[in-house]
Every structure is written in structure tokens, then in C-alpha cells.
Scaffold this active site. Structure first.
Site, PDB file in Angstrom:
ATOM      1  N   GLU A 202       8.336  -0.522  -6.624  1.00  0.00           N
ATOM      2  CA  GLU A 202       8.953  -1.852  -6.633  1.00  0.00           C
ATOM      3  C   GLU A 202       9.409  -2.184  -8.040  1.00  0.00           C
ATOM      4  O   GLU A 202       8.827  -1.682  -9.003  1.00  0.00           O
ATOM      5  CB  GLU A 202       7.892  -2.917  -6.306  1.00  0.00           C
ATOM      6  CG  GLU A 202       7.740  -3.323  -4.909  1.00  0.00           C
ATOM      7  CD  GLU A 202       6.677  -4.400  -4.758  1.00  0.00           C
ATOM      8  OE1 GLU A 202       6.398  -4.710  -3.611  1.00  0.00           O
ATOM      9  OE2 GLU A 202       6.122  -4.930  -5.740  1.00  0.00           O
ATOM     10  N   ARG A 294      -7.272 -12.503   7.257  1.00  0.00           N
ATOM     11  CA  ARG A 294      -8.665 -12.980   7.328  1.00  0.00           C
ATOM     12  C   ARG A 294      -8.760 -14.352   6.686  1.00  0.00           C
ATOM     13  O   ARG A 294      -7.809 -14.823   6.055  1.00  0.00           O
ATOM     14  CB  ARG A 294      -9.552 -12.026   6.517  1.00  0.00           C
ATOM     15  CG  ARG A 294      -9.049 -11.903   5.088  1.00  0.00           C
ATOM     16  CD  ARG A 294     -10.020 -11.272   4.130  1.00  0.00           C
ATOM     17  NE  ARG A 294      -9.636 -11.529   2.750  1.00  0.00           N
ATOM     18  CZ  ARG A 294      -8.796 -10.805   2.018  1.00  0.00           C
ATOM     19  NH1 ARG A 294      -8.227  -9.752   2.531  1.00  0.00           N
ATOM     20  NH2 ARG A 294      -8.509 -11.148   0.778  1.00  0.00           N
TER      21      ARG A 294
HETATM   22  C1  MV4 Z   1       2.994  -6.712  -8.985  1.00  0.00           C
HETATM   23  C2  MV4 Z   1       3.101  -7.305 -10.242  1.00  0.00           C
HETATM   24  C3  MV4 Z   1       4.357  -7.345 -10.818  1.00  0.00           C
HETATM   25  N1  MV4 Z   1       5.412  -6.835 -10.172  1.00  0.00           N
HETATM   26  N2  MV4 Z   1       4.082  -6.220  -8.375  1.00  0.00           N
HETATM   27  C4  MV4 Z   1      -1.752  -7.183  -8.530  1.00  0.00           C
HETATM   28  C5  MV4 Z   1      -2.489  -7.320  -7.248  1.00  0.00           C
HETATM   29  C6  MV4 Z   1      -1.697  -6.620  -6.231  1.00  0.00           C
HETATM   30  N3  MV4 Z   1      -1.725  -7.315  -4.976  1.00  0.00           N
HETATM   31  C7  MV4 Z   1      -0.323  -6.559  -6.801  1.00  0.00           C
HETATM   32  N4  MV4 Z   1      -0.407  -6.993  -8.173  1.00  0.00           N
HETATM   33  C8  MV4 Z   1       0.707  -7.112  -8.917  1.00  0.00           C
HETATM   34  N5  MV4 Z   1       1.822  -6.649  -8.343  1.00  0.00           N
HETATM   35  C9  MV4 Z   1       5.250  -6.272  -8.979  1.00  0.00           C
HETATM   36  N6  MV4 Z   1       6.312  -5.744  -8.359  1.00  0.00           N
HETATM   37  C10 MV4 Z   1       1.949  -7.802 -10.859  1.00  0.00           C
HETATM   38  C11 MV4 Z   1       0.744  -7.688 -10.202  1.00  0.00           C
HETATM   39  C12 MV4 Z   1      -0.390  -8.206 -10.923  1.00  0.00           C
HETATM   40  C13 MV4 Z   1      -1.043  -9.373 -10.504  1.00  0.00           C
HETATM   41  C14 MV4 Z   1      -0.647 -10.082  -9.383  1.00  0.00           C
HETATM   42  C15 MV4 Z   1      -1.301 -11.222  -8.993  1.00  0.00           C
HETATM   43  C16 MV4 Z   1      -2.369 -11.682  -9.748  1.00  0.00           C
HETATM   44  C17 MV4 Z   1      -2.788 -10.996 -10.860  1.00  0.00           C
HETATM   45  C18 MV4 Z   1      -2.147  -9.841 -11.258  1.00  0.00           C
HETATM   46  C19 MV4 Z   1      -2.564  -9.168 -12.398  1.00  0.00           C
HETATM   47  C20 MV4 Z   1      -1.926  -8.028 -12.771  1.00  0.00           C
HETATM   48  C21 MV4 Z   1      -0.854  -7.542 -12.025  1.00  0.00           C
END
Ligand code: MV4
Length: 447
Positions: A202, A294
Site C-alpha cells: 500500500e 468483535r
Molecule cells: C499504515 C500506516 C501508514 N500507511 N498503512 C498500524 C496498525 C495496522 N493496522 C496498520 N498500521 C499502519 N498502517 C499505511 N498505508 C501506519 C500504520 C501505523 C499505525 C496506524 C494506526 C495507529 C498507530 C500506528 C502506528 C504505526 C503505524
């Protein structure tokens, strides 16, 4: 309509207690299950019946499907509430429940399976009109595919495990030179952690917020949303605190995100409570990340600002009732914050199990404590370290922060280390108070 007179709670700790509270108010009998390490746990005492399902490790107790189904058969329950974690998102468990004529209090197994595969979820959500980040429509299995895609979406990008979720097995790639190595590492990590090496790519958002929409859907196609939760403040993909509403979301954006989530539920035939996780970028564009099928840890902040009981709604939906809810009845009132109190060193974040020698919870207007510990209780080392959730509700965010500060100050937990001092520092932080933060908040936080 399905009769639900007795429910088995396939969980422990505060969420087991939380489910028992609602069952009692609904006149529904409860059965607790517990491991050998949890004989003295509060959920065991509050339930009408309790059955030991195995030794301390959760693989032999709270994840032991035959033992839990046996307990359900012996006690003749009508339904099983899985809470969160453990078997809550196990399609296998949900299927076995249905095969045994026990109502699984959650969505259908096929929906759980689909959302468990993040590539499949992205595909389904796209078809349902939910915005997703530019990326791969299928798992990436060669470096040639990865390079072609990287050219389209650009850098930085992120590689995620299809069977992952909650941040495990992710890899950020900033330059083409790192792509091949990162892909291989991500695939082998995914194979190791999830027994499934499939990964997808992504576009990476540098400083997003994590915003999630709570939905309620009955089995007859009625769907509403209960607004958003702000879950941006995390550390190592563990949420520390949550709030509702988000200081970053306008009424218009809430309605737009809510409408997207409701439509998606209708398209996939979702039922029960569920949560759509979105990333919000600095230009207020939102992108689907995952759906949680959930009840979640942070559900209380939504309950506080919408005056609903989400567990009660799950039970009513499981009975097959036609929902009495309508979107027009959902009004967001005031502001709620939840601080997760963990038995951990607040600086090193290492577990701190042991005997709680003193425990005193704050009360007063607008304060709620969801917990299952008590003075003299010994926090076992085997499970998640969260021992309580301190939740406040007030008219405004500013008042809610003040209320949380006095509640944290008045909360007494002695004998073990907790994250209370960390929450006090966050509540005093200027950027937190302004509502100005991203997922990088804790990395940049000085304490
Ligand atoms: C991301 C992102 C930035 N860009 N995807 C972290 C948890 C997982 N569900 C996906 N995550 C992330 N995905 C893209 N394309 C940044 C994160 C992320 C994050 C997201 C929500 C809360 C805290 C976070 C901490 C680091 C990275």
C-alpha cells in the site's frame, strides 16, 4: 426470535465482567469459564455458574475450543459471547458453536473469515464503495510484481501481511533499493507468525490518525453507526488511550465516514457490533485499513457519548430481534476519554504482575471504571496486562481531560507498577491538549 436465557462468556478479566453486567440487567443467566490461574478471578464470582476449562496458558484454556464447547453443553447455554481477543475472531469457533446449536454472539463465520484476510477485505471494501489506499489488488509474490506496483504508487510504501492485522509483520519501504530485501523479510516473517506468507503493498501515510467507526447491524439489514473513536495514541501497536468524539473530525466528515461504513455493512450482510478502522491523512482523506468483527476494548467511550449499551445491542441482535435503533436517534453528547491501566512499568512497558496490595477506584460524576481486579488480587503473568479501564465523560473535551486528571490522581493501585503515571504525563502534554497528534505521538513524546 431466538430465546437467549443463558450465556457462556468465553473470556476473562474486565470484558467478562462487562458482559455479565449487561446480562444481569437483561435477566440473562451467565456461565463463566476460567483457567486454573483464574480461580480467584472476579468474573468467576459474579457469574451464576463457573467451570474450569484447563491450565493457565491460554492455548490450553481460553483458546481450548473442545473444553469451552463442553462447558457450554454441560451448562445448557443458549449463546456464547466471545468478548475480544482469544476466540472472538475465530471463524472455526463460530462455526462449531452454530453446529452445536449455540448462538455465537457475533457476525457470521464467513464474514469473519473474509475480514481476517486483509487482501480479501480490501477487495470487498473497494467493491462496496469504501476508499482504500492505492496498492495491490492481490498478494504480491514476486519482486517483479512488487517493482511494477511500486512504480505506480511511489515511495514510501508499506508491505503488510494478508493474515496480519494490528500492526504485526509490517515493513515500510522508502527506496527502491530496499524493496527486494524488505519483501523477502516480510514474507518470511508473515509465514513464521501466521503460517501464511502472503503480503500486499500500500502507499504509506507518514503521519496519519487512526479513526474507527462503530457500527451496529441486525440480521434484517438494519444498520447504524455510533460515530467515531480517536485511537491514534498507541505504542508498539498497543492503544494507550482512546476518545470519542475525535478532535480531528467534523460533523460532515463523521457523517461521511459513517455512511461509508453503514453501506459496506449492508453490502456484505454484516450483523452484530463491528468496527471499521480508517487511516486519516493530513488532508482529511480517509482510507479503510481493517474491520474488527468483535466488541473492542475501547467500546465504552462510544457508549458514554451515545448513551447506548453495545453488549445489550449484541445480545438483542443475536436473538434475531428487529433493531429498534435508527440513525436519527444517535446523538453524540459531550466527550469521553478512556485510559488503559496496565500492570506494566510505565517507562519500559515491561509486564509487572503480582499482588495488588491496595486498590481504590475513583468515583464522582462522569467516571466509569471497567475492571476485574480487587485488593489482594494477584495479577497472573499469563495474560494481557490490562487491569482496568478508567473512563470519563464530560460536556467538553477540556472538561473531560480535567476530569481524567483528577480521576487518575485519585486512583490507587499499589503492589504493582501501572501506566497511571504515563497517562498523567499525556494528559498534561500541550499537543495532546490541543488535539494535535499523529501515530508518531509516543515516539516524539518526552517523559
Ligand atoms: C499504515 C500506516 C501508514 N500507511 N498503512 C498500524 C496498525 C495496522 N493496522 C496498520 N498500521 C499502519 N498502517 C499505511 N498505508 C501506519 C500504520 C501505523 C499505525 C496506524 C494506526 C495507529 C498507530 C500506528 C502506528 C504505526 C503505524
Amino acid at each position: 426470535m431466538r430465546e437467549i436465557r443463558k450465556i457462556l462468556i468465553a473470556n476473562r478479566g474486565e470484558i467478562a465482567n462487562r458482559i455479565i453486567w449487561t446480562c444481569k440487567e437483561m435477566g440473562i443467566k451467565t456461565v463463566a469459564v476460567h483457567s486454573e490461574a483464574d480461580r480467584e478471578a472476579l468474573h468467576v464470582r459474579y457469574a451464576d455458574e463457573a467451570i474450569c476449562i484447563g491450565p493457565a496458558p491460554s492455548s490450553e484454556s481460553y483458546l481450548n475450543i473442545p473444553a469451552i464447547i463442553s462447558a457450554a453443553e454441560i451448562t445448557n447455554v443458549d449463546g456464547i459471547h466471545p468478548g475480544y481477543g482469544f476466540l472472538a475472531e475465530s471463524a472455526t469457533f463460530a462455526t462449531i458453536c452454530e453446529d452445536c446449536n449455540i448462538k455465537f454472539i457475533g457476525p457470521r463465520p464467513d464474514v469473519i473469515t473474509m475480514m481476517g484476510d486483509k487482501v480479501e477485505a480490501r477487495r470487498t471494501m473497494t467493491a462496496a464503495g469504501v476508499p482504500i489506499l492505492p496498492g495491490s489488488p492481490d498478494p504480491i509474490d514476486s519482486i517483479e510484481d512488487a517493482k511494477k506496483l511500486a512504480l505506480e504508487i511511489g515511495f514510501p510504501l508499506i508491505i503488510k501481511a494478508a493474515a496480519g492485522g494490528g500492526g504485526r509483520g509490517m515493513r515500510i519501504v522508502r527506496h527502491e533499493s530496499e524493496l527486494a530485501g524488505s519483501l523477502e523479510l516480510a514474507q518470511s516473517e508473515a509465514l513464521n507468525a501466521f503460517k501464511n506468507g502472503a503480503v500486499y503493498i500500500e502507499r504509506y501515510i507518514e503521519r496519519p490518525r487512526h479513526i474507527e467507526i462503530q457500527v451496529l447491524a441486525d440480521e434484517h439489514g438494519n444498520v447504524i453507526h455510533l460515530g467515531e473513536r480517536e485511537c491514534t495514541i498507541q505504542r508498539r501497536h498497543q492503544k494507550l488511550l482512546e476518545e470519542a468524539p475525535s478532535p480531528a473530525i467534523s460533523r460532515e466528515l463523521r457523517e461521511e465516514m459513517g455512511a461509508v461504513a453503514v453501506k459496506a455493512c449492508q453490502e456484505i450482510g454484516y450483523s452484530s457490533a463491528g468496527t471499521f478502522e480508517f487511516l486519516l491523512d493530513e488532508d482529511d482523506r480517509f482510507y479503510f485499513m481493517e474491520m474488527n468483527t468483535r466488541i473492542q476494548v475501547e467500546h465504552p467511550v462510544t457508549e458514554m457519548v451515545t448513551l447506548t449499551d453495545i453488549v445489550r445491542n449484541q445480545v438483542m441482535i443475536a436473538r434475531g430481534e428487529n433493531a429498534q435503533f435508527s440513525q436519527d436517534d444517535v446523538i453524540i453528547r459531550g466527550h469521553s476519554i478512556e485510559c488503559r491501566i496496565n500492570a506494566e512499568d510505565p517507562v519500559k512497558f515491561t509486564p509487572s504482575p503480582g499482588r495488588i496490595t491496595a486498590f481504590n477506584i475513583p468515583g464522582g460524576p462522569g467516571v466509569r471504571v471497567d475492571t476485574a481486579v480487587y485488593p489482594g488480587y494477584v495479577v497472573p503473568p499469563y495474560y494481557d496486562s490490562m487491569i482496568a479501564k478508567l473512563i470519563v465523560h464530560a460536556r467538553t473535551r477540556e472538561l473531560a481531560i480535567a476530569r481524567m486528571q483528577r480521576a487518575l490522581e485519585m486512583m490507587v493501585v499499589e503492589g504493582i507498577k501501572t501506566t497511571i503515571p504515563l497517562h498523567q504525563k499525556i494528559m498534561a502534554d500541550e499537543n495532546f491538549r490541543k488535539g494535535d497528534f499523529s501515530t508518531k505521538f509516543m515516539e516524539e513524546f518526552k517523559y
